[in-house]
Design a protein around this motif. Sequence first.
Motif, PDB file in Angstrom:
ATOM      1  N   TYR A 161       0.811  -1.219   0.000  1.00  0.00           N
ATOM      2  CA  TYR A 161       0.000   0.000   0.000  1.00  0.00           C
ATOM      3  C   TYR A 161       0.844   1.270   0.000  1.00  0.00           C
ATOM      4  CZ  TYR A 161      -3.778  -3.180   1.199  1.00  0.00           C
ATOM      5  OH  TYR A 161      -4.683  -4.206   1.183  1.00  0.00           O
ATOM      6  N   ARG A 191      -3.268   9.931  -0.973  1.00  0.00           N
ATOM      7  CA  ARG A 191      -2.972   9.048  -2.106  1.00  0.00           C
ATOM      8  C   ARG A 191      -1.778   8.175  -1.748  1.00  0.00           C
ATOM      9  NH1 ARG A 191      -3.399   8.696  -7.897  1.00  0.00           N
ATOM     10  NH2 ARG A 191      -4.589  10.639  -7.999  1.00  0.00           N
ATOM     11  N   GLY A 194      -1.711   2.850  -5.524  1.00  0.00           N
ATOM     12  CA  GLY A 194      -2.910   2.173  -6.008  1.00  0.00           C
ATOM     13  C   GLY A 194      -4.191   2.535  -5.296  1.00  0.00           C
ATOM     14  N   TRP A 195      -4.182   3.511  -4.384  1.00  0.00           N
ATOM     15  CA  TRP A 195      -5.391   3.841  -3.648  1.00  0.00           C
ATOM     16  C   TRP A 195      -5.451   5.331  -3.317  1.00  0.00           C
ATOM     17  CZ3 TRP A 195      -4.379   6.052   1.095  1.00  0.00           C
ATOM     18  CH2 TRP A 195      -3.118   5.789   1.652  1.00  0.00           C
ATOM     19  N   ALA A 228     -17.232   3.995  -4.224  1.00  0.00           N
ATOM     20  CA  ALA A 228     -16.087   3.812  -3.336  1.00  0.00           C
ATOM     21  C   ALA A 228     -16.506   2.991  -2.116  1.00  0.00           C
ATOM     22  CB  ALA A 228     -15.545   5.173  -2.898  1.00  0.00           C
ATOM     23  N   ARG A 229     -15.502   2.495  -1.427  1.00  0.00           N
ATOM     24  CA  ARG A 229     -15.762   1.734  -0.198  1.00  0.00           C
ATOM     25  C   ARG A 229     -15.849   2.709   0.969  1.00  0.00           C
ATOM     26  NH1 ARG A 229     -12.109  -0.816   3.236  1.00  0.00           N
ATOM     27  NH2 ARG A 229     -10.423  -0.388   1.752  1.00  0.00           N
ATOM     28  N   ALA A 250     -10.989   4.359  -2.416  1.00  0.00           N
ATOM     29  CA  ALA A 250     -11.208   3.960  -3.806  1.00  0.00           C
ATOM     30  C   ALA A 250      -9.896   3.481  -4.407  1.00  0.00           C
ATOM     31  CB  ALA A 250     -11.789   5.113  -4.632  1.00  0.00           C
ATOM     32  N   ASP A 251     -10.018   2.612  -5.418  1.00  0.00           N
ATOM     33  CA  ASP A 251      -8.874   2.102  -6.158  1.00  0.00           C
ATOM     34  C   ASP A 251      -8.552   3.077  -7.282  1.00  0.00           C
ATOM     35  OD1 ASP A 251      -7.113   0.680  -7.816  1.00  0.00           O
ATOM     36  OD2 ASP A 251      -8.012  -1.234  -7.284  1.00  0.00           O
ATOM     37  N   THR A 252      -7.301   3.462  -7.426  1.00  0.00           N
ATOM     38  CA  THR A 252      -6.944   4.431  -8.458  1.00  0.00           C
ATOM     39  C   THR A 252      -7.098   3.874  -9.867  1.00  0.00           C
ATOM     40  OG1 THR A 252      -4.617   3.788  -8.260  1.00  0.00           O
ATOM     41  CG2 THR A 252      -5.340   5.704  -7.000  1.00  0.00           C
ATOM     42  N   GLN A 253      -7.179   2.552 -10.020  1.00  0.00           N
ATOM     43  CA  GLN A 253      -7.386   1.976 -11.346  1.00  0.00           C
ATOM     44  C   GLN A 253      -8.751   2.357 -11.908  1.00  0.00           C
ATOM     45  OE1 GLN A 253      -6.721  -2.238 -11.100  1.00  0.00           O
ATOM     46  NE2 GLN A 253      -4.500  -2.026 -11.067  1.00  0.00           N
TER      47      GLN A 253
END
Length: 289
Positions: A161, A191, A194-195, A228-229, A250-253
Amino acid sequence: MIQPFRLALALALAWGAAAHAEPLPEGRVRRERPVTVASTAGEPLPMVHIAQDTPTLLLFPAPIQRKSLTFDESRIRVLDAGERSVIVQAVSDLRKDEQQELGVFFADGRAPARAAFSLVTDPAEVDTRIDVQRPALPDSACPTAAQSRVPQPEDFVLLGYVDEMGVTTSEVDTVESSAQGLSSNRSMSFRGKGWVLVDLQVLNGMDRPAWTPREALLVGRVGGPLRARLVNVQGDAIPPGKERRVLVVADTQGLEASASFTLEVRGDGGRSLTIQKVRFPRPAPGEAR
């Protein structure tokens, strides 16, 4: 499509069958055995015998975090990592006085949260299959807070992470109370690798009923909203006139390239908190975050 666990098991059976048909180099005996991981950091690591010419299959009793695998790539080769299995092999036989550590985190976070092994080469034997066992908690039906493992800074690096770019932050504008009776202050966006995450302090109006956040959406300038979660830190409703901490992850993908987003946190009674111009720090040029 063959599942990773079934594939690993099939490979292990194939190796076992081959062991009966072919003599082992240097007379090594192939072994299949259970191994119990250390329950505390002070305990010695269980030993696993590996070799250059023989893959070793480790089967875990619970799903693992494959991204958290740690080992010396110059000495250890990971042939496959599945949901509950890892296949390893020595790049070359380890020296007589050499020990290599292999570690991985379990996905459920239950103690012990990490399984680690001391890998060695034995001229007389090699482990072809290790059935990893996890020590049972003293009272598995009712674990206490003292038995729960507290996350450590190194966990976030091992789980992938955080990378060499670290974590960047940006302030989020304060939202005054509106017709919905909800407001927020002292908010921050983060940031990492990846998240992205928004850390909110949500205040429920004094004259409003208790409110529980249920879902979160990030809306950019183009495309549809990104669901988003949402993490309700205290897990209960926000009483009238009280403030609670809420996290949106949230996932940046799935995140479009946009200068700012609108964050909408929806909850009970059709009430929602809307925050305009939520900005996430941008990754450094040339860095995939």
